[in-house]
Design an enzyme around this catalytic site. Structure first.
Site, mmCIF file in Angstrom:
data_model
loop_
_atom_site.group_PDB
_atom_site.id
_atom_site.type_symbol
_atom_site.label_atom_id
_atom_site.label_comp_id
_atom_site.label_asym_id
_atom_site.label_seq_id
_atom_site.Cartn_x
_atom_site.Cartn_y
_atom_site.Cartn_z
ATOM 1 N N SER A 36 -7.775 -1.636 -0.845
ATOM 2 C CA SER A 36 -7.932 -2.229 -2.184
ATOM 3 C C SER A 36 -8.770 -3.479 -2.050
ATOM 4 C CB SER A 36 -6.573 -2.634 -2.754
ATOM 5 O OG SER A 36 -6.168 -3.891 -2.237
ATOM 6 N N ASP A 37 -9.405 -3.907 -3.132
ATOM 7 C CA ASP A 37 -9.981 -5.246 -3.091
ATOM 8 C C ASP A 37 -8.818 -6.235 -3.225
ATOM 9 O OD1 ASP A 37 -11.653 -7.399 -2.913
ATOM 10 O OD2 ASP A 37 -13.074 -6.711 -4.418
ATOM 11 N N TRP A 38 -9.120 -7.491 -3.031
ATOM 12 C CA TRP A 38 -8.110 -8.569 -2.962
ATOM 13 C C TRP A 38 -7.236 -8.571 -4.237
ATOM 14 C CZ3 TRP A 38 -8.170 -12.980 0.641
ATOM 15 C CH2 TRP A 38 -7.225 -13.962 0.327
#
Ligand code: BGC
Length: 715
Positions: A264-266
């Site tokens: 996932s992105d942050w």
């Protein structure tokens, strides 16, 4: 380890151990410095046991620290599984290269591969295993600050450069070549199409546009072997990417055959709540695991709720096992089970990082990336000419760009420093010069210098914080104070060369009176040397724009490969009811592919050898002649247009390009081969295929100034 052994390992793990493998935590969690262990970066309400077990880490730096973190991690891990150390090495580690949008302007895959190889080498020796690069989001809107991270607006150029980056990072034997790191292609998908250019905003795209324009870059990176894919923050047609089963299961895994790790992105899994598609962290965890997201970066939806979801039967444990196996496979592909510290080497680190050779490579890339936008016979400068170097960017070392984590501004070469080597009579001010509000003393000094000089270099730009993540702008002109400075200088000296450092295409109409404009982007550690060498003619500029520059922000999004309308302006320029603006042109100020040199190259005799069939390719050739007295590198660009198709086609599509070196007076024939596959596009049924019939073939130095001929595709 064999796949079977990895499978066995998964079977030995407890439910908690498996779930912990899916968690990625920032470096602060593992720091042994008390001050770093406090604050939001290291406080997610986790137990020490979970922190110890989290499967991967982001942002650890330095070989010594990397070795310490890995040692402690493995000592705490019941099954002695190593962690993976990941980080954002976007355009260099300590040796900083030009920003990716500028790398796009090199049109040079070999040079871009070199940038990635140098970055990997520096990152690997300091203990890193994975880089969150390449970012291949296609971009059309310069208001979006992250255009600086992309290689531009064209799917073909982006794909070539994405592959070059993956190859440079990973090499051909990732497990054994310890100077390489694994590549994570991002942000899947279509993050670059954020509405209104506002970061994190929704994306609304037809499936045709998605498939034809936006997906090819990611796919090319995967075909080159990229090991990871990162989700994007945006929603796509109403479904956030990070919980988007169709994107990840159907397209990425089934259609593209990707079997690596999805991260996932942050914080993006938890953001499914803010998007309004999950009511709480538990539902967010369910959506993400079902979509096929393996690693959760910096939030704890999986950690807190995956066990419950599995125990109550909502989520099949099989999904978890598959994710864990993919993460362990990546650890194995990196050779971490046998060699947990991989390339980390405290002694070598000092020798490798920021070495002479790497700085030389950074200078080479910066030279190739700089684009000469305008030149009314004022450049190149002569060493004995009296030149005043003025403006906020003249002595600035803020030239690394927004994604230069380990880069040191103090090590960056300013233009003033570069210019001193090449000019015997340079006039430099002493007053510090602010980008937004220069002091009266600085302005006064600038005017006095300009008055004395034969020519003026006015060094302007954005600061590096003005582009990058969360740095969208609605006004893409330079700051007002810089425009006023230019106007004031015009009163005392008309021989002005404007240089610009920036992270996005700008509206440069305020500088129409400048005699020359040089686009230097954020050129990296060696930027000042590269820019000075262009200005004084030690290098002949060769960069070509990877993204169009608008006349005004009102034209945005503006890109070269637009579709035709039913009322094209060109067919009746004097008519009212045609597709146009009342107050500006339809065209880019500086179009995709554009860039001047100090030479003149003539294009003649565009010839096609035969019609194209599915079995026989076509060869097109053109003569290019350097009619100047300087050697030049010319970027010959081939475009096509499908004249009659099932769907409206772009008026131009880049299909091939070649960089050719031409000595003074030299003529060469440059050819390109086109296959039936090059003519395919996404039909109404969303399938790629070609249509027989008439096509145009165009060739030239940019997407605007082209020779045109026609050809046919026959069965
Ligand atoms: C960015 C990613 C980056 C990640 C980790 C996010 O905010 O969108 O591109 O890789 O942070 O630093």
């Amino acid at each position: 380890m064999k796949q079977e052994q990895l499978q066995n390992l998964v079977e030995q793990m407890t439910l908690e151990e498996k779930i912990d493998q899916l968690l990625q935590l920032a470096a602060a969690f593992y720091s042994d410095k008390a001050e770093e262990k406090t604050g939001p970066m290291s406080d997610l309400g986790l137990t020490q046991e979970t922190i110890n077990q989290a499967g991967t880490t982001l942002g650890v730096s330095g070989a010594k620290e990397a070795i310490r973190v890995q040692k402690e991690y493995m000592a705490n891990n019941r099954l002695h599984i190593p962690t993976i150390l990941m980080a954002d090495i976007i355009h260099g580690f300590r040796t900083i290269f030009p920003i990716p949008l500028a790398l796009g302007c090199t049109w040079d895959a070999a040079a871009v591969e070199k940038m990635a190889a140098v970055s990997a080498k520096e990152a690997a020796v300091s203990g890193l295993h994975v880089t969150f690069s390449p970012m291949v989001d296609l971009v059309r809107d310069p208001r979006w600050g992250r255009v600086m991270e992309s290689t531009g607006e064209d799917p073909f150029l982006n794909s070539q450069l994405a592959q070059a980056m993956v190859l440079g990072y990973q090499g051909t034997d990732l497990k054994n070549d310890l100077s390489r790191v694994a590549a994570c292609v991002k942000h899947f998908a279509a993050y670059g199409a954020a509405l209104s250019g506002r970061d994190y905003n929704s994306v609304d795209l037809s499936e045709q546009q998605l498939r034809e324009q936006y997906l090819p870059g990611y796919r090319a990176a995967l075909e080159a072997g990229a090991k990871l894919v990162m989700t994007s923050f945006n929603s796509l047609n109403g479904v956030p990417a990070t919980g988007n089963k169709w994107l990840f299961r159907d397209i990425l895994r089934k259609e593209f055959g990707f079997d690596g790790v999805v991260i996932s992105d942050w914080g993006a899994i938890q953001e499914l709540i803010a998007h309004g598609v999950a009511k709480d962290k538990k539902q967010a965890a369910q959506l993400a695991i079902e979509a096929g997201v393996d690693i959760e970066m910096m939030t704890t939806c999986y950690t807190d709720y995956l066990a419950e979801l599995i125990q109550e039967g909502t989520v099949d444990e099989q999904l978890l096992d598959e994710a864990v196996l993919r993460i362990l496979t990546l650890k194995n592909d990196l050779g971490l089970f046998e060699n947990p510290h991989r390339g980390a080497n405290v002694e070598e680190e000092a020798r490798v990082i920021f070495s002479e050779e790497h700085q030389q490579a950074a200078k080479d890339l910066a030279t190739k990336a700089i684009v000469l936008l305008k030149n009314e016979a004022i450049l190149p400068l002569k060493s004995e000419e009296n030149v005043a170097l003025i403006g906020p960017a003249a002595a600035s070392q803020d030239i690394l760009g927004a994604w230069s984590w380990q880069g040191q501004k103090t090590e960056a070469i300013s233009l003033a420093e570069g210019a001193k080597n090449l000019s015997s009579s340079l006039l430099l001010g002493k007053e510090p010069f602010d980008y937004f509000a220069p002091s009266e003393a600085a302005i006064k000094e600038a005017l006095a210098l300009a008055e004395k000089a034969d020519k003026v270099i006015l060094a302007l730009g954005e600061t590096s914080e003005m582009s990058g993540e969360a740095a969208s702008r609605s006004d893409i002109r330079l700051p007002e104070a810089q425009i006023q400075l230019f106007q004031a200088l015009q009163q005392v000296n008309k021989e002005i060369i404007v240089t610009v450092y920036n992270g996005r295409p700008l509206d440069l109409s305020d500088f129409n009176q400048a005699k020359a404009i040089v686009e230097a982007w954020f050129p990296g550690s060696q930027g000042g040397h590269a820019l000075a060498e262009i200005l004084w003619g030690n290098s002949n500029p060769s960069g070509r724009l990877s993204m169009s520059f608008p006349e005004t922000v009102g034209q945005v999004p503006i890109y070269y490969n637009v579709e035709n309308t039913g009322r094209p302006y060109e067919s009746a320029p004097d008519e009212k009811y045609v597709s146009k603006y009342l107050d500006t042109s339809n065209y880019a100020k500086y179009p995709f592919g554009f860039g001047l040199t100090y030479s003149q190259v003539d294009y003649t005799e565009l010839v096609i050898n035969q019609s194209l069939t599915s079995a026989t390719p076509l060869t097109a050739s053109v003569k290019v002649k350097n009619t100047s007295s300087l050697p030049v590198v010319e970027t010959v660009q081939f475009y096509i247009r499908d004249l009659v198709a099932e769907r409206v086609r772009p008026i131009k599509e880049l299909k091939a390009f070649e960089k050719v070196s031409l000595a003074p007076g030299e003529e060469k024939t440059v050819s390109c081969e086109l296959n039936e596959a090059d003519l395919r596009y996404v039909h109404i049924d969303n399938q790629w295929r070609s249509d027989t019939g008439d096509f145009q073939l165009m060739v030239g130095p940019n997407s605007r100034d082209l020779l045109t001929t026609t050809f046919q595709l026959i069965e």
